[in-house]
Design a protein around this motif. Structure first.
Motif, PDB file in Angstrom:
ATOM      1  N   VAL A  76      85.024   3.093 -55.472  1.00 17.08           N
ATOM      2  CA  VAL A  76      86.272   2.632 -54.882  1.00 17.08           C
ATOM      3  C   VAL A  76      87.098   3.889 -54.676  1.00 17.08           C
ATOM      4  O   VAL A  76      87.395   4.616 -55.621  1.00 17.08           O
ATOM      5  CB  VAL A  76      87.017   1.647 -55.810  1.00 17.08           C
ATOM      6  CG1 VAL A  76      88.335   1.221 -55.175  1.00 17.08           C
ATOM      7  CG2 VAL A  76      86.141   0.446 -56.125  1.00 17.08           C
ATOM      8  N   SER A  77      87.415   4.155 -53.422  1.00 15.11           N
ATOM      9  CA  SER A  77      88.139   5.370 -53.106  1.00 15.11           C
ATOM     10  C   SER A  77      89.086   5.104 -51.946  1.00 15.11           C
ATOM     11  O   SER A  77      88.665   4.563 -50.920  1.00 15.11           O
ATOM     12  CB  SER A  77      87.155   6.481 -52.740  1.00 15.11           C
ATOM     13  OG  SER A  77      87.842   7.660 -52.399  1.00 15.11           O
ATOM     14  N   GLY A  78      90.357   5.472 -52.126  1.00 10.56           N
ATOM     15  CA  GLY A  78      91.329   5.254 -51.060  1.00 10.56           C
ATOM     16  C   GLY A  78      91.455   3.781 -50.746  1.00 10.56           C
ATOM     17  O   GLY A  78      91.783   2.971 -51.598  1.00 10.56           O
ATOM     18  N   ASN A  79      91.130   3.421 -49.510  1.00 12.94           N
ATOM     19  CA  ASN A  79      91.260   2.029 -49.088  1.00 12.94           C
ATOM     20  C   ASN A  79      89.909   1.375 -48.830  1.00 12.94           C
ATOM     21  O   ASN A  79      89.807   0.471 -48.005  1.00 12.94           O
ATOM     22  CB  ASN A  79      92.153   1.938 -47.850  1.00 12.94           C
ATOM     23  CG  ASN A  79      91.548   2.663 -46.660  1.00 12.94           C
ATOM     24  OD1 ASN A  79      90.610   3.432 -46.804  1.00 12.94           O
ATOM     25  ND2 ASN A  79      92.079   2.412 -45.485  1.00 12.94           N
ATOM     26  N   ALA A  80      88.866   1.829 -49.534  1.00 11.69           N
ATOM     27  CA  ALA A  80      87.531   1.271 -49.280  1.00 11.69           C
ATOM     28  C   ALA A  80      86.683   1.192 -50.547  1.00 11.69           C
ATOM     29  O   ALA A  80      86.842   1.977 -51.476  1.00 11.69           O
ATOM     30  CB  ALA A  80      86.804   2.121 -48.243  1.00 11.69           C
ATOM     31  N   VAL A  81      85.792   0.207 -50.522  1.00 15.04           N
ATOM     32  CA  VAL A  81      84.719   0.106 -51.512  1.00 15.04           C
ATOM     33  C   VAL A  81      83.458   0.474 -50.750  1.00 15.04           C
ATOM     34  O   VAL A  81      83.112  -0.171 -49.759  1.00 15.04           O
ATOM     35  CB  VAL A  81      84.595  -1.320 -52.092  1.00 15.04           C
ATOM     36  CG1 VAL A  81      83.390  -1.428 -53.016  1.00 15.04           C
ATOM     37  CG2 VAL A  81      85.877  -1.718 -52.814  1.00 15.04           C
ATOM     38  N   THR A  82      82.797   1.541 -51.183  1.00 16.76           N
ATOM     39  CA  THR A  82      81.618   2.015 -50.462  1.00 16.76           C
ATOM     40  C   THR A  82      80.371   1.949 -51.331  1.00 16.76           C
ATOM     41  O   THR A  82      80.436   2.023 -52.553  1.00 16.76           O
ATOM     42  CB  THR A  82      81.810   3.468 -49.976  1.00 16.76           C
ATOM     43  OG1 THR A  82      82.091   4.306 -51.103  1.00 16.76           O
ATOM     44  CG2 THR A  82      82.939   3.567 -48.960  1.00 16.76           C
ATOM     45  N   LEU A  83      79.255   1.800 -50.650  1.00 20.17           N
ATOM     46  CA  LEU A  83      77.939   1.864 -51.276  1.00 20.17           C
ATOM     47  C   LEU A  83      77.230   3.049 -50.652  1.00 20.17           C
ATOM     48  O   LEU A  83      77.235   3.212 -49.422  1.00 20.17           O
ATOM     49  CB  LEU A  83      77.155   0.579 -51.021  1.00 20.17           C
ATOM     50  CG  LEU A  83      77.838  -0.712 -51.463  1.00 20.17           C
ATOM     51  CD1 LEU A  83      77.025  -1.919 -51.026  1.00 20.17           C
ATOM     52  CD2 LEU A  83      78.035  -0.718 -52.967  1.00 20.17           C
ATOM     53  N   ASN A  84      76.619   3.858 -51.487  1.00 21.20           N
ATOM     54  CA  ASN A  84      75.948   5.051 -51.003  1.00 21.20           C
ATOM     55  C   ASN A  84      74.483   4.997 -51.404  1.00 21.20           C
ATOM     56  O   ASN A  84      74.166   4.806 -52.582  1.00 21.20           O
ATOM     57  CB  ASN A  84      76.618   6.301 -51.582  1.00 21.20           C
ATOM     58  CG  ASN A  84      76.192   7.580 -50.896  1.00 21.20           C
ATOM     59  OD1 ASN A  84      75.426   7.562 -49.931  1.00 21.20           O
ATOM     60  ND2 ASN A  84      76.686   8.696 -51.393  1.00 21.20           N
ATOM     61  N   GLY A  85      73.602   5.162 -50.423  1.00 23.88           N
ATOM     62  CA  GLY A  85      72.180   5.200 -50.712  1.00 23.88           C
ATOM     63  C   GLY A  85      71.848   6.401 -51.579  1.00 23.88           C
ATOM     64  O   GLY A  85      72.295   7.510 -51.315  1.00 23.88           O
ATOM     65  N   SER A  86      71.098   6.179 -52.623  1.00 26.98           N
ATOM     66  CA  SER A  86      70.730   7.269 -53.517  1.00 26.98           C
ATOM     67  C   SER A  86      69.223   7.319 -53.734  1.00 26.98           C
ATOM     68  O   SER A  86      68.742   8.060 -54.569  1.00 26.98           O
ATOM     69  CB  SER A  86      71.454   7.134 -54.859  1.00 26.98           C
ATOM     70  OG  SER A  86      71.145   5.892 -55.455  1.00 26.98           O
ATOM     71  N   GLY A  87      68.494   6.521 -52.959  1.00 25.49           N
ATOM     72  CA  GLY A  87      67.043   6.481 -53.106  1.00 25.49           C
ATOM     73  C   GLY A  87      66.377   7.669 -52.455  1.00 25.49           C
ATOM     74  O   GLY A  87      66.892   8.243 -51.496  1.00 25.49           O
ATOM     75  N   ASN A  88      65.283   8.053 -52.998  1.00 27.74           N
ATOM     76  CA  ASN A  88      64.492   9.129 -52.402  1.00 27.74           C
ATOM     77  C   ASN A  88      63.422   8.512 -51.521  1.00 27.74           C
ATOM     78  O   ASN A  88      62.724   7.593 -51.943  1.00 27.74           O
ATOM     79  CB  ASN A  88      63.826   9.985 -53.481  1.00 27.74           C
ATOM     80  CG  ASN A  88      64.831  10.790 -54.259  1.00 27.74           C
ATOM     81  OD1 ASN A  88      65.790  11.291 -53.706  1.00 27.74           O
ATOM     82  ND2 ASN A  88      64.633  10.880 -55.557  1.00 27.74           N
ATOM     83  N   PRO A  89      63.296   9.014 -50.298  1.00 32.86           N
ATOM     84  CA  PRO A  89      62.243   8.469 -49.443  1.00 32.86           C
ATOM     85  C   PRO A  89      60.871   8.777 -50.038  1.00 32.86           C
ATOM     86  O   PRO A  89      60.678   9.806 -50.677  1.00 32.86           O
ATOM     87  CB  PRO A  89      62.445   9.197 -48.115  1.00 32.86           C
ATOM     88  CG  PRO A  89      63.237  10.409 -48.445  1.00 32.86           C
ATOM     89  CD  PRO A  89      64.019  10.100 -49.680  1.00 32.86           C
ATOM     90  N   ILE A  90      59.954   7.863 -49.836  1.00 29.85           N
ATOM     91  CA  ILE A  90      58.592   8.060 -50.328  1.00 29.85           C
ATOM     92  C   ILE A  90      57.883   9.006 -49.379  1.00 29.85           C
ATOM     93  O   ILE A  90      57.878   8.817 -48.165  1.00 29.85           O
ATOM     94  CB  ILE A  90      57.853   6.717 -50.423  1.00 29.85           C
ATOM     95  CG1 ILE A  90      58.560   5.825 -51.432  1.00 29.85           C
ATOM     96  CG2 ILE A  90      56.390   6.918 -50.800  1.00 29.85           C
ATOM     97  CD1 ILE A  90      58.028   4.425 -51.492  1.00 29.85           C
ATOM     98  N   ASP A  91      57.327  10.047 -49.935  1.00 28.94           N
ATOM     99  CA  ASP A  91      56.642  11.055 -49.127  1.00 28.94           C
ATOM    100  C   ASP A  91      55.298  11.327 -49.799  1.00 28.94           C
ATOM    101  O   ASP A  91      55.144  12.278 -50.544  1.00 28.94           O
ATOM    102  CB  ASP A  91      57.491  12.321 -49.059  1.00 28.94           C
ATOM    103  CG  ASP A  91      57.020  13.289 -48.001  1.00 28.94           C
ATOM    104  OD1 ASP A  91      56.079  12.947 -47.259  1.00 28.94           O
ATOM    105  OD2 ASP A  91      57.585  14.391 -47.915  1.00 28.94           O
ATOM    106  N   LEU A  92      54.343  10.413 -49.573  1.00 30.22           N
ATOM    107  CA  LEU A  92      53.047  10.492 -50.228  1.00 30.22           C
ATOM    108  C   LEU A  92      51.960  10.947 -49.271  1.00 30.22           C
ATOM    109  O   LEU A  92      52.007  10.668 -48.078  1.00 30.22           O
ATOM    110  CB  LEU A  92      52.652   9.117 -50.787  1.00 30.22           C
ATOM    111  CG  LEU A  92      53.555   8.487 -51.831  1.00 30.22           C
ATOM    112  CD1 LEU A  92      53.046   7.103 -52.190  1.00 30.22           C
ATOM    113  CD2 LEU A  92      53.649   9.363 -53.059  1.00 30.22           C
ATOM    114  N   THR A  93      50.995  11.621 -49.829  1.00 27.90           N
ATOM    115  CA  THR A  93      49.797  11.959 -49.083  1.00 27.90           C
ATOM    116  C   THR A  93      48.593  11.687 -49.976  1.00 27.90           C
ATOM    117  O   THR A  93      48.656  11.853 -51.196  1.00 27.90           O
ATOM    118  CB  THR A  93      49.804  13.426 -48.612  1.00 27.90           C
ATOM    119  OG1 THR A  93      48.680  13.655 -47.785  1.00 27.90           O
ATOM    120  CG2 THR A  93      49.765  14.405 -49.772  1.00 27.90           C
TER     121      THR A  93
END
Length: 181
Positions: A127-144
């Motif tokens: 919660v910051s200023g005038n907004a409630v935000t959601l931030n992606g924190s996942g790491n993309p899967i990078d498999l070989t």
């Protein structure tokens, strides 16, 4: 004639699906003392104020990248008073990547605070200023796949062992094992 619409949620409202919108005529005061779920593509526009009580839960679902609009959101023209719980979740098999930002609630001014903010590992809430935000924190899967070894004499219906090795390129971690069928 425009009057004042008072919405008092003590049970549950689910807003989900493409174009799902609730809007009031005139000035609206919305009090959430139950559970309000903003599903992917659900948008709640409040012309007036929003108040969430200590018993209230605001659930925001994320189902796609920010540009897709596949996330729940609420816009409040007046003040938002926060209490109770915020629950964020990724739905429909979607996993947000690091840096993807979603605005779950925006208002002219925000006061109070959520007593609890429950999020999965791939989302953080603020919660910051005038907004409630959601931030992606996942790491993309990078498999070989590093290697796969199958026996040359495999037959339909017979037990077969396949040895494999998979490497995560971003974390430089290798996993290997045997699959038996």
């Amino acid at each position: 004639r425009h009057g004042r619409v008072l919405l008092d949620v003590r049970a549950s409202i689910v807003l989900d699906g493409a174009g799902s919108t609730i809007s009031g005529l005139g000035s609206t005061s919305f009090t959430n003392g139950g559970q309000l779920t903003l599903g992917p593509s659900g948008n709640l526009n409040i012309i007036g104020d929003y108040a969430q009580t200590s018993g209230g839960t605001l659930a925001v679902q994320v189902g796609g990248p920010p540009a897709s609009g596949q996330f729940g959101s609420m816009t409040v023209s007046g003040n938002a008073t926060l209490a109770g719980t915020l629950v964020a979740s990724a739905v429909g098999g979607f996993g947000p990547s690091s840096g993807q930002l979603y605005t779950g609630l925006s208002a002219s001014a925000i006061s109070g605070a959520f007593a609890a903010m429950n999020t999965p590992a791939e989302l953080t809430a603020a919660v910051s200023g005038n907004a409630v935000t959601l931030n992606g924190s996942g790491n993309p899967i990078d498999l070989t796949v590093s290697s796969v070894t199958a026996p040359a004499d495999g037959r339909p219906g017979a037990a077969t062992s396949i040895v494999y090795s998979v490497q995560n390129l971003t974390g430089d971690t290798t996993s290997s094992g045997t699959w038996v069928d």
